[in-house]
Motif scaffolding. Structure first.
Motif, PDB file in Angstrom:
ATOM      1  N   ARG A   1      54.189 -45.153  28.879  1.00 34.42           N
ATOM      2  CA  ARG A   1      52.629 -45.532  29.199  1.00 34.42           C
ATOM      3  C   ARG A   1      51.829 -45.719  27.903  1.00 34.42           C
ATOM      4  N   TRP A   2      51.845 -44.332  27.052  1.00 35.62           N
ATOM      5  CA  TRP A   2      51.115 -44.248  25.965  1.00 35.62           C
ATOM      6  C   TRP A   2      51.809 -45.227  24.872  1.00 35.62           C
ATOM      7  N   LEU A   3      53.100 -45.612  24.798  1.00 33.28           N
ATOM      8  CA  LEU A   3      53.441 -46.776  23.715  1.00 33.28           C
ATOM      9  C   LEU A   3      53.064 -48.081  24.456  1.00 33.28           C
ATOM     10  N   ASP A   4      52.902 -48.094  25.679  1.00 31.30           N
ATOM     11  CA  ASP A   4      52.196 -49.622  25.838  1.00 31.30           C
ATOM     12  C   ASP A   4      51.091 -49.816  25.615  1.00 31.30           C
ATOM     13  N   GLU A   5      50.155 -48.708  25.855  1.00 24.44           N
ATOM     14  CA  GLU A   5      48.624 -49.032  25.400  1.00 24.44           C
ATOM     15  C   GLU A   5      48.547 -48.978  23.983  1.00 24.44           C
ATOM     16  N   ARG A   6      49.490 -48.690  22.965  1.00 25.30           N
ATOM     17  CA  ARG A   6      49.386 -48.748  21.671  1.00 25.30           C
ATOM     18  C   ARG A   6      50.141 -50.125  21.280  1.00 25.30           C
TER      19      ARG A   6
ATOM     20  N   TRP B   1      50.738 -36.152  22.008  1.00 29.06           N
ATOM     21  CA  TRP B   1      50.190 -34.903  22.924  1.00 29.06           C
ATOM     22  C   TRP B   1      48.738 -34.806  23.319  1.00 29.06           C
ATOM     23  N   ASN B   2      47.833 -35.220  22.371  1.00 32.90           N
ATOM     24  CA  ASN B   2      46.463 -35.365  22.419  1.00 32.90           C
ATOM     25  C   ASN B   2      46.154 -36.340  23.698  1.00 32.90           C
ATOM     26  N   TRP B   3      46.847 -37.430  23.432  1.00 33.67           N
ATOM     27  CA  TRP B   3      46.635 -38.412  24.490  1.00 33.67           C
ATOM     28  C   TRP B   3      47.286 -37.749  25.790  1.00 33.67           C
ATOM     29  N   ARG B   4      48.163 -37.180  25.719  1.00 38.27           N
ATOM     30  CA  ARG B   4      48.815 -36.652  26.883  1.00 38.27           C
ATOM     31  C   ARG B   4      47.895 -35.571  27.665  1.00 38.27           C
ATOM     32  N   HIS B   5      47.474 -34.563  26.695  1.00 42.23           N
ATOM     33  CA  HIS B   5      46.433 -33.547  27.238  1.00 42.23           C
ATOM     34  C   HIS B   5      45.241 -34.113  27.939  1.00 42.23           C
ATOM     35  N   ASN B   6      44.794 -35.240  27.366  1.00 40.95           N
ATOM     36  CA  ASN B   6      43.587 -35.893  27.714  1.00 40.95           C
ATOM     37  C   ASN B   6      43.663 -36.459  29.089  1.00 40.95           C
ATOM     38  N   HIS B   7      45.093 -36.711  29.359  1.00 40.75           N
ATOM     39  CA  HIS B   7      45.402 -37.679  30.575  1.00 40.75           C
ATOM     40  C   HIS B   7      45.895 -36.817  31.722  1.00 40.75           C
ATOM     41  N   GLU B   8      46.125 -35.654  31.417  1.00 45.86           N
ATOM     42  CA  GLU B   8      46.714 -34.668  32.361  1.00 45.86           C
ATOM     43  C   GLU B   8      45.877 -34.528  33.817  1.00 45.86           C
TER      44      GLU B   8
END
Length: 105
Positions: free
Chosen positions: A66-71, A90-97
């Motif tokens: 999903r992160w790759l798609d958004e980028r 990981w920054n993105w991941r922690h913000n979306h947790e």
């Protein structure tokens, strides 16, 4: 002369007592190797910035894609990303947790 010996003895004792504190205060380079060994043994990935482990399971792989798609980037194995890109994930991941936790309740 006696006074000089006391001074030297107290300086020596101070150094002896301070040495373990100084040694523990310095970051040890093998720490990263310890995390890498843990990753291989446990199937997890260590997030250096947030200092935690993440199990790389289907759910994590889904979030990564999903992160790759958004980028607008094509798929690459996470381990092949540059360190800066891994940190960005990981920054993105922690913000979306929190958002993800609400989806799965």
């Amino acid at each position: 002369m006696h006074r000089r010996n006391k001074l030297l003895a107290s300086l020596f004792m101070s150094a002896v007592l301070a040495a373990p504190i100084a040694v523990n205060a310095v970051a040890r380079p093998q720490d990263d190797r310890d995390h890498e060994r843990h990753e291989k043994a446990e199937g997890g990935v260590y997030d250096r910035e947030h200092r935690d482990y993440h199990n790389w399971d289907d759910r994590e792989d889904s979030m990564y894609r999903r992160w790759l798609d958004e980028r607008h980037e094509s798929y690459r194995e996470f381990q092949r990303l540059k360190r800066r890109e891994q940190r960005d994930y990981w920054n993105w991941r922690h913000n979306h947790e929190q958002h993800e936790e609400h989806e799965h309740q």
